[in-house]
Enzyme design. Structure first.
Site, PDB file in Angstrom:
ATOM      1  N   SER A  70       4.070   2.203   8.476  1.00  0.00           N
ATOM      2  CA  SER A  70       3.871   1.231   7.413  1.00  0.00           C
ATOM      3  C   SER A  70       5.181   0.992   6.695  1.00  0.00           C
ATOM      4  CB  SER A  70       2.842   1.736   6.413  1.00  0.00           C
ATOM      5  OG  SER A  70       1.566   1.458   6.883  1.00  0.00           O
ATOM      6  N   ASP A  90       1.260  -7.680   2.327  1.00  0.00           N
ATOM      7  CA  ASP A  90       1.387  -6.246   2.055  1.00  0.00           C
ATOM      8  C   ASP A  90       2.850  -5.814   1.873  1.00  0.00           C
ATOM      9  OD1 ASP A  90       0.914  -3.547   1.817  1.00  0.00           O
ATOM     10  OD2 ASP A  90      -0.380  -3.397   3.571  1.00  0.00           O
ATOM     11  N   HIS A  99       0.825  -1.215   0.000  1.00  0.00           N
ATOM     12  CA  HIS A  99       0.000   0.000   0.000  1.00  0.00           C
ATOM     13  C   HIS A  99       0.858   1.264   0.000  1.00  0.00           C
ATOM     14  CE1 HIS A  99       0.107  -0.013   4.570  1.00  0.00           C
ATOM     15  NE2 HIS A  99       0.061   1.285   4.388  1.00  0.00           N
TER      16      HIS A  99
HETATM   17  N1  ARG Z   1      -4.727   0.502   7.662  1.00  0.00           N
HETATM   18  C1  ARG Z   1      -3.468   0.582   6.994  1.00  0.00           C
HETATM   19  C2  ARG Z   1      -2.926   2.010   7.046  1.00  0.00           C
HETATM   20  O1  ARG Z   1      -3.448   2.802   7.760  1.00  0.00           O
HETATM   21  C3  ARG Z   1      -3.553   0.063   5.598  1.00  0.00           C
HETATM   22  C4  ARG Z   1      -4.268   0.941   4.630  1.00  0.00           C
HETATM   23  C5  ARG Z   1      -4.277   0.458   3.207  1.00  0.00           C
HETATM   24  N2  ARG Z   1      -5.175  -0.657   3.000  1.00  0.00           N
HETATM   25  C6  ARG Z   1      -6.515  -0.559   2.760  1.00  0.00           C
HETATM   26  N3  ARG Z   1      -7.215  -1.643   2.705  1.00  0.00           N
HETATM   27  N4  ARG Z   1      -7.138   0.594   2.607  1.00  0.00           N
HETATM   28  O2  ARG Z   1      -2.309   2.575   6.192  1.00  0.00           O
HETATM   29  N1  GLU Z   2      -1.232   1.418   7.659  1.00  0.00           N
HETATM   30  C1  GLU Z   2      -0.583   2.469   8.400  1.00  0.00           C
HETATM   31  C2  GLU Z   2       0.394   3.284   7.557  1.00  0.00           C
HETATM   32  O1  GLU Z   2       0.221   3.433   6.378  1.00  0.00           O
HETATM   33  C3  GLU Z   2       0.104   1.882   9.565  1.00  0.00           C
HETATM   34  C4  GLU Z   2      -0.914   1.433  10.470  1.00  0.00           C
HETATM   35  C5  GLU Z   2      -1.025   2.324  11.669  1.00  0.00           C
HETATM   36  O2  GLU Z   2      -1.582   3.424  11.608  1.00  0.00           O
HETATM   37  O3  GLU Z   2      -0.524   1.820  12.675  1.00  0.00           O
HETATM   38  O4  GLU Z   2       1.310   3.887   8.064  1.00  0.00           O
END
Ligand code: ARG
Ligand code: GLU
Length: 690
Positions: A625, A220, A83
């Site tokens: 991330s 990921d 991502h």
């Molecule tokens: N929750 C993760 C973050 O905050 C992954 C986000 C990307 N994935 C998604 N399914 N939208 O970045």
């Molecule tokens: N998915 C988040 C990012 O893009 C990390 C997850 C979080 O917020 O801990 O940094």
């Protein structure tokens, strides 16, 4: 007296730092190293951060500004999240070469794809420059004089540091609300090429259904390579550039992970607010999040209704839907977590104890009441701002029109191209109706521009207003837009909408917020200092601000609800259990099914299956991330990518019982590279510890 005070504190407030909470400064990690070694870490502070020798920090980059990445070969190979590389993968994709859907693997170095605009930054060093920054500041001087001096001193420090090396970029950032200042010196590389990405059905497996959740089975990750000039220095993209030779890269451990094992996350968390007042937490949990969630629920429902009708619309809105859903889901977890932790009441207790302690102390006595007064003023303005951003500007055609009309011809063309590529008018129109209805129901009279009242008067209902505005605008149709005269463009009803709301916001809302926030942040400087004196037993870590941090903890499951226990690791079995060709988020590639049927796991097999993800107690945030997750010996065991839903309040309050980061098990990445992609030449570059 001291003893009495700490007993008193322990009794009324629960401020002691819990086991694995904290995002520590690498240059001060020697202060934590004894605790880390107690918990199983085998390396030294110098192994993590050193300015005299290569240390693990030299194998880590701030990737593209919003993520983290780490080097995994002597030839500049880098791993981050899928991502995080999504934008680059998408940019290289077309109907003929759909790398998002099918994945991309460079089988030779000359197939690696350049990414204009993408940079990665290594931290050269960080220095406490507080005394230099504050040089010339005197007690009692006005805040504007003070900030002027700070700015001058900061500029000089930055300018000098940037001459030290090629591609150096410096930044001075305040820590602890300006009680300390640190220089962060980076070396920035701009020739960064895409090497590999799994298909989205692996890299984004589970999609938004599983996002922010455990148990998780997302692969990921994506791979890039840093290129440098022949002297190993940063250089713009050139065919003559060669793979960068890092000072340090991570060895990879495939020895396996057990509950209780030490873990360390080393990366760039973006923003936390652990020391804010109860008033701020109350606003977030009881006002802001509930309203923003409700607004986004309507947006998502409208998108979903149309996406389900047509595969074309589903593709158009996939990425927008994901980004709207990401915060929407996080806010819900955060709100629930804050309420469950009783954070508002706990903070109030703490503030009461602080106030008792501060009695008669001229510096601290009035700080909390003064801050509370400002929060009292700010609340309704913040609310109006939330609606401006989350409702008014959620109308796609309006924000497009506003940006388009202000741009020059060249920018207009690319704006229009990217807008219409992913636009479906019926969704936007339904969203407009819902947003204006919510706005009219919830935003107090004094925060509405006259324009809004006039339109509502004229049309009677948001539905009729929508019919009128969507049938007369040129901004929702490619052909009408290109046929429009300059005058039509400027006088379009969506330009009027955009300008009227924005002018009002810029005049009536934003300045009040800016002024009060500035006053608040000065008071936070005092309050933060006071908290550190008030509670001397506690080790305070500075709030995250996109600078490099270390979080340590251990692999651990958790109990999300009564009678439920989640184990800390997931496997390929779980992917097969979720696999469903009819559900977009769970439709895995056929090759994975084939590998599974043959149990052809090679050296990545563990107990008859393949490990996929694991969770641990490391304190992480957005920006972490792609961060390396390392074991007690400093070997890479995982790549961080998320947090569990029940623990998403950790940006504000950390609960050691449920706050968990989610990492990709590095063995799943290796398995995918080897068995799904057939790109084992990349594994040959790595150093693998069996
Ligand atoms: N929750 C993760 C973050 O905050 C992954 C986000 C990307 N994935 C998604 N399914 N939208 O970045
Ligand atoms: N998915 C988040 C990012 O893009 C990390 C997850 C979080 O917020 O801990 O940094």
């Amino acid at each position: 007296m001291r003893k009495y005070l700490s007993l008193f504190l322990a009794a009324v407030v629960s401020t002691q730092l819990f086991a694995d909470e904290g995002m520590w400064l690498p240059s001060r990690i020697y202060e934590r190293i004894a605790d880390m070694q107690d918990k199983g870490f085998r390396l030294t502070a110098e192994d993590l951060y050193s300015v005299n020798q290569a240390s693990l920090k030299d194998g880590i980059v701030h990737f593209g500004g919003g993520c983290t990445g780490e080097l995994i070969s002597p030839d500049g190979l880098l791993i981050t999240n899928h991502h995080c590389g999504y934008g680059q993968i998408q940019a290289h994709s077309s109907v003929e070469h759909d790398y998002l859907t099918n994945g991309f693997w460079a089988m030779t170095r000359d197939q690696e794809l350049p990414n204009p605009g993408l940079t990665v930054s290594f931290l050269v060093r960080m220095d406490d420059v507080t005394s230099q920054v504050l040089k010339g500041c005197k007690q009692g001087m006005s805040e504007s004089d003070r900030s002027e001096i700070i700015k001058k001193n900061t500029d000089a420090i930055v300018e000098k540091a940037e001459t030290e090396g090629i591609g150096y970029k410096a930044k001075v950032s305040p820590l602890y609300y300006g009680n300390q200042y640190f220089l962060f010196l980076y070396q920035v590389f701009s020739d960064v090429r895409l090497v590999g990405a799994p298909p989205s059905s692996i890299g984004k497996f589970g999609g938004d259904t599983d996002n922010w959740m455990w148990p998780r089975h997302t692969g990921d990750f994506s791979l890039f390579r840093i290129y440098a000039d022949k002297d190993n220095n940063p250089a713009p993209y050139s065919e003559d550039n060669v793979p960068y030779k890092p000072k340090k890269f991570f060895s990879i451990s495939v020895k396996g992970i057990e509950e209780g094992d030490f873990t360390l996350v080393y990366g760039f968390p973006g923003r936390t607010q652990e020391y804010i007042l109860s008033d701020a937490v109350d606003y977030i949990a009881n006002v802001s999040n509930p309203h923003k969630i409700a607004l986004r629920t309507m947006r998502l429902d409208n998108q979903k209704a149309e996406m389900e009708k047509s595969p074309e619309v589903r593709i158009k809105y996939a990425s927008k839907n994901a980004s709207v859903a990401n915060s929407w889901k996080k806010w819900q977890g955060e709100m629930k977590g804050i309420l469950k932790m009783n954070t508002v009441a706990e903070k109030q207790k703490y503030e009461k104890a602080f106030t008792e302690w501060a009695k008669g102390n001229a510096e601290y006595e009035t700080v909390i009441p003064e801050m509370k007064k400002i929060y009292g003023v700010l609340a309704e303005y913040n609310f109006a701002e939330d609606y401006h951003k989350e409702a008014v500007m959620a109308v796609e055609a309006a924000s497009f029109a506003g940006r388009y009309v202000k741009s020059d011809a060249g920018a207009r063309e690319s704006l229009a191209k990217s807008f219409f590529k992913n636009y479906h008018m019926p969704i936007d129109k339904n969203i407009f109706v819902d947003m204006m209805t919510a706005y009219s129901n919830n935003v107090p009279e004094k925060f509405r521009p006259e324009y809004f009242n006039v339109q509502m008067e004229k049309y009677g209902t948001p539905e009729k207003w929508a019919d009128a505005i969507f049938s007369s605008t040129v901004y929702t149709d490619k052909d009408r837009l290109s046929a429009a005269t300059e005058e039509q463009l400027a006088e379009d009803p969506f330009v009027e909408y955009y300008n009227s709301f924005n002018d009002f916001y810029n005049r009536e809302i934003k300045p009040v917020i800016a002024e009060n926030s500035a006053r608040l942040s000065l008071l936070y400087r005092t309050y933060m200092k006071g908290q550190m004196e008030f509670d001397r037993e506690k080790a305070f870590y500075p709030d995250a601000n996109s600078t490099l941090r270390i979080a340590y903890g251990h692999v651990k499951g958790y109990k999300p609800a009564d009678a439920v226990y989640y184990k800390p690791s997931s496997t390929l079995e779980g992917i097969m259990q979720k696999d469903n060709p009819d559900i977009y988020d769970y439709n895995i590639p056929q090759v994975l099914r084939d590998v599974y049927a043959k149990k052809d796991y090679g050296r990545w097999e563990v107990n008859g299956t393949v490990p996929v993800c694991f969770i641990a107690t490391n304190h992480t945030s957005g920006g972490n991330s792609g961060s390396p997750v390392i074991d007690a010996e400093g070997n890479l065991i995982g790549v961080n990518f998320d947090r569990v839903w029940e623990g998403t309040m950790s940006d504000i309050v950390f609960d050691p019982d449920v706050c968990r980061n989610i990492a990709l098990d590095i063995r799943y990445a290796l398995f995918v590279i080897d068995k799904v992609a057939g790109a084992s030449h990349l594994i040959d570059e790595m150093v693998i510890v069996e």
